[in-house]
Motif scaffolding. Sequence first.
Motif, PDB file in Angstrom:
ATOM      1  N   LEU A   1      -3.971   0.699  -0.860  1.00 36.76           N
ATOM      2  CA  LEU A   1      -3.420  -0.659  -0.847  1.00 36.76           C
ATOM      3  C   LEU A   1      -2.284  -0.820  -1.848  1.00 36.76           C
ATOM      4  CD1 LEU A   1      -6.740  -2.722  -0.572  1.00 36.76           C
ATOM      5  CD2 LEU A   1      -5.113  -2.192   1.251  1.00 36.76           C
ATOM      6  N   LEU A   2      -2.451  -0.241  -3.038  1.00 39.67           N
ATOM      7  CA  LEU A   2      -1.367  -0.294  -4.026  1.00 39.67           C
ATOM      8  C   LEU A   2      -0.142   0.475  -3.544  1.00 39.67           C
ATOM      9  CD1 LEU A   2      -3.365   0.206  -7.353  1.00 39.67           C
ATOM     10  CD2 LEU A   2      -2.118  -1.854  -6.675  1.00 39.67           C
ATOM     11  N   THR A   3      -0.374   1.614  -2.900  1.00 36.95           N
ATOM     12  CA  THR A   3       0.743   2.442  -2.418  1.00 36.95           C
ATOM     13  C   THR A   3       1.565   1.704  -1.380  1.00 36.95           C
ATOM     14  OG1 THR A   3      -0.487   4.484  -2.841  1.00 36.95           O
ATOM     15  CG2 THR A   3       1.364   4.620  -1.324  1.00 36.95           C
ATOM     16  N   ILE A   4       0.901   1.148  -0.355  1.00 38.12           N
ATOM     17  CA  ILE A   4       1.678   0.491   0.696  1.00 38.12           C
ATOM     18  C   ILE A   4       2.319  -0.798   0.191  1.00 38.12           C
ATOM     19  CG2 ILE A   4       0.405   1.501   2.629  1.00 38.12           C
ATOM     20  CD1 ILE A   4      -1.132  -1.118   2.896  1.00 38.12           C
ATOM     21  N   PHE A   5       1.650  -1.506  -0.713  1.00 42.18           N
ATOM     22  CA  PHE A   5       2.231  -2.745  -1.236  1.00 42.18           C
ATOM     23  C   PHE A   5       3.541  -2.463  -1.965  1.00 42.18           C
ATOM     24  CE2 PHE A   5       2.780  -5.839  -4.686  1.00 42.18           C
ATOM     25  CZ  PHE A   5       2.782  -7.025  -3.972  1.00 42.18           C
ATOM     26  N   PHE A   6       3.516  -1.532  -2.914  1.00 45.78           N
ATOM     27  CA  PHE A   6       4.715  -1.258  -3.702  1.00 45.78           C
ATOM     28  C   PHE A   6       5.761  -0.464  -2.906  1.00 45.78           C
ATOM     29  CE2 PHE A   6       1.699  -2.169  -7.143  1.00 45.78           C
ATOM     30  CZ  PHE A   6       2.463  -3.052  -7.895  1.00 45.78           C
ATOM     31  N   PHE A   7       5.312   0.397  -1.999  1.00 46.19           N
ATOM     32  CA  PHE A   7       6.264   1.138  -1.162  1.00 46.19           C
ATOM     33  C   PHE A   7       7.052   0.191  -0.270  1.00 46.19           C
ATOM     34  CE2 PHE A   7       7.323   3.273   2.838  1.00 46.19           C
ATOM     35  CZ  PHE A   7       8.053   4.352   2.384  1.00 46.19           C
ATOM     36  N   ILE A   8       6.356  -0.724   0.405  1.00 44.22           N
ATOM     37  CA  ILE A   8       7.044  -1.669   1.301  1.00 44.22           C
ATOM     38  C   ILE A   8       7.921  -2.623   0.503  1.00 44.22           C
ATOM     39  CG2 ILE A   8       6.685  -3.585   2.914  1.00 44.22           C
ATOM     40  CD1 ILE A   8       4.119  -2.149   3.815  1.00 44.22           C
ATOM     41  N   TRP A   9       7.397  -3.139  -0.597  1.00 40.57           N
ATOM     42  CA  TRP A   9       8.173  -4.104  -1.400  1.00 40.57           C
ATOM     43  C   TRP A   9       9.431  -3.456  -1.965  1.00 40.57           C
ATOM     44  CZ3 TRP A   9       6.503  -6.575  -6.687  1.00 40.57           C
ATOM     45  CH2 TRP A   9       7.350  -7.653  -6.973  1.00 40.57           C
TER      46      TRP A   9
END
Length: 360
Positions: A195-203
Amino acid sequence: MKNIHRFLLIFFFIASAVPAFASDEHDQHAHHDTHKKEKFEPGNFIMDHIADAYDWHILSYKDKHVSVPLPVIVISEQSGFHMFMSSKFHHGHDAYKGFYIAQEGEFRGKVVEKIDGHEVRPFDISMTKNVVAMLISMIFLMWIFISVAKAYTRRKGQAPKGMQSLMEPLILFVRDEIAKPAIGEKKYEKYMPFLLTIFFFIWLNNLMGLVPLIPGGANVTGNITITMVLAVFTFIITTFSGNKNYWVHIFNTPGVPWWLKFPVPLMPLVELMGVFTKPFVLMVRLFANITAGHMIVLAFVSLIFIFGEISPMLGYGTSVISVLFVIFMDMLELLVALIQAYVFTLLSALYFGMATEEHH
């Protein structure tokens, strides 16, 4: 960590300071032969800017094109493996070793070769603009999180400081406002890395897409193949996390009248379709929202040239309004960049929570 700092600075310096100039003779001859001014095509202008590319275009001035070339890596059915820089194409005007960039048709903008008179796509694993932008964002994220992790180890029990103090509220936001409510207090921890990976990757990639200069300007999250991969990861984790209660609700659907399940298993089919439509919605939502934002901004820019062809003074007058709208849209896109990262992460967490929910 200092070495990583130096590597990033050297990379950005080289990428910005070593632009590839198109073949002057080729462009000058092409324009010398036809003095007709090409009509502005807003559709082509917009699609060329949001599509992936084999070079990182910086600017064009008259007959000069400034761009950073990227490695083209293709495997041909006839001639095998080839690797060369995209500057060999001279911005799509020339062919190199039988390969060229298609200017029209189903393969428009892609590297093709002619076999028996037909355009054929080779196996293409080139380092395109989106690929390089993702690598840059990955390096940046790794540097941030490794720095924060080391700070937590080194300053255990102390108040956060520097990068740690910046990232901690965001990490706690994903944990307390997304993971825990959606998945549950007991099971959220094993999903936090994803969840942290996709949140910061997309943002991060959303924000980089708003910056017009290198290393920004790539439409990473506006590429449906990239959003598809992110959605597939969510689908795989959800599927393998599903417990007995999850699959019973899909294939048996407790509480639903029997005539909706027998002799035609209507509700089980609907529930099973939902397993695949959920990641599909994730993929399309992110792709469509980011692409639409870029297209609106480029449409306002296009108005300047459309009215400028009618009258130069009309173009100048339109430019004031268009620039104001572009600034407004860019401010709105800053908010959308965060919202889309939040929505994708929240929906993924909700799917994980549904898959692991126990029977009441």
